[in-house]
Design an enzyme around this catalytic site. Structure first.
Site, mmCIF file in Angstrom:
data_model
loop_
_atom_site.group_PDB
_atom_site.id
_atom_site.type_symbol
_atom_site.label_atom_id
_atom_site.label_comp_id
_atom_site.label_asym_id
_atom_site.label_seq_id
_atom_site.Cartn_x
_atom_site.Cartn_y
_atom_site.Cartn_z
ATOM 1 N N ASN A 81 -10.542 -0.271 1.699
ATOM 2 C CA ASN A 81 -9.322 -0.246 1.564
ATOM 3 C C ASN A 81 -8.990 -0.178 0.004
ATOM 4 O OD1 ASN A 81 -6.535 -0.576 1.572
ATOM 5 N ND2 ASN A 81 -6.425 -1.636 3.385
ATOM 6 N N HIS A 133 -2.829 6.888 4.413
ATOM 7 C CA HIS A 133 -3.262 5.635 3.752
ATOM 8 C C HIS A 133 -4.555 5.085 4.263
ATOM 9 C CE1 HIS A 133 -3.787 1.496 2.078
ATOM 10 N NE2 HIS A 133 -3.289 1.131 3.528
ATOM 11 N N CYS A 144 0.685 -1.170 -0.086
ATOM 12 C CA CYS A 144 -0.082 -0.057 -0.105
ATOM 13 C C CYS A 144 0.781 1.330 0.054
ATOM 14 C CB CYS A 144 -0.829 0.072 1.190
ATOM 15 S SG CYS A 144 -2.172 -1.210 1.011
#
Length: 315
Positions: A274, A244, A111
């Site tokens: 996500n 994030h 990520c």
């Protein structure tokens, strides 16, 4: 270097928490309390990591007539959910642009790939090997996810974003990339097993979410503090923090540690789930119209394998 424009693409299908209640009994309240997620996007059967990246590329170029495709001399793409590991997302974007004989790089650092990709561009610019670049981030999490997984099956969404980056300023609205810092912490905690995707064995699993949570909060806070200190700025100077987009509890923990007001943190996890390395770039795209001269924006990320980073931008 400067971010000239950014655009995102999100699939049309919206998956709400009731979907998981029907599948495995997880309630809307249970999911939102632990993650903040209420809905997420799912790619259509004819969509994938490459097609979403191509659509985001079309959108960003449509927003930037002074950044024609023919002027692009570098493409760096990030994903951990590839449609094809050989004809990569970066190649798909190059084919869409119809620009030959330029460096085309695909990376995967979970990520945090967005910031690693930007840092690669910084290196090419410094070596005078490029002057106008595309950074592409795209994730097709639902292609690898198991909705029946009661631990992590409800976390994931799909989406893509593209940044146009130039070595020199092209417009007053460009964002100056003042600093960027990345690192890896794959040698600590349960980095080798906390979040995995082994295509020949199984899809995305997260058996040690607590370990991810602890280290994400620690590293995202720490690297944000470091990049501010390195640039003689305080938390009070931060207009927006774009973390994030993994878990709303992580975001709240980080801003609490930093002492940053909650309204300065940008979040899309509630609606999008996500979206991996695309999440922060999608959030930057949504925040772009709000940016004003003098603003400071910090993007901070943490990914599986425990890679992390922060980027300081200023208008």
């Amino acid at each position: 270097m400067y971010i000239h424009q950014v655009a995102a693409y999100l699939p049309a299908e919206v998956i709400d928490n009731a979907h998981f209640t029907r599948l495995n009994g997880l309630s809307h309240e249970w999911i939102t309390e632990r993650t903040g997620i209420r809905t997420r996007r799912k790619a259509a059967p004819d969509e994938n990591t490459n097609t979403m990246a191509v659509e985001a590329t079309r959108r960003v170029l449509a927003q930037a007539p002074d950044f024609p495709a023919a002027s692009i001399d570098l493409i760096v793409a990030g994903t951990y959910t590839p449609h094809d590991t050989i004809y990569t997302v970066a190649h798909a974007v190059q084919r869409e642009l119809d620009v030959s004989d330029i460096p085309v790089v695909s990376i995967s650092s979970a990520c945090s790939s967005l910031l690693n990709a930007v840092e690669i561009v910084e290196g090419y610019f410094a070596l005078n090997k490029a002057s106008r670049a595309l950074v592409v981030v795209s994730e097709h999490n639902t292609a690898y996810n198991n909705d029946l997984d009661t631990v992590a099956g409800h976390l994931w969404g799909d989406g893509a974003a593209v940044l146009l980056i130039s070595k020199e300023r092209l417009a007053p609205t460009d964002l100056f990339v003042r600093d960027i810092r990345t690192g890896g912490a794959g040698n600590i905690g349960k980095a080798n097993e906390s979040v995995t995707l082994k295509p020949v064995e199984r899809g995305i699993v997260m058996p040690y979410g607590k370990d991810v949570f602890i280290h994400a909060c620690t590293y995202m806070t720490r690297v944000t503090q470091q990049i501010l200190e390195r640039n003689q700025l305080s938390v009070d100077d931060v207009t927006y923090l774009i973390p994030h987009q993994a878990n709303l509890r992580i975001t709240k923990n980080v801003i609490q540690q930093l002492g940053l007001p909650e309204d300065r943190a940008v979040s899309n996890i509630e609606e999008l789930g996500n979206t991996g390395c695309a999440g922060a770039a999608i959030a930057l795209a949504s925040t772009w119209p709000e940016l004003r001269p003098g603003n400071h924006i910090v993007v901070t990320v943490f990914g599986g394998g425990y890679s992390y980073g922060a980027m300081l931008l200023e208008r």
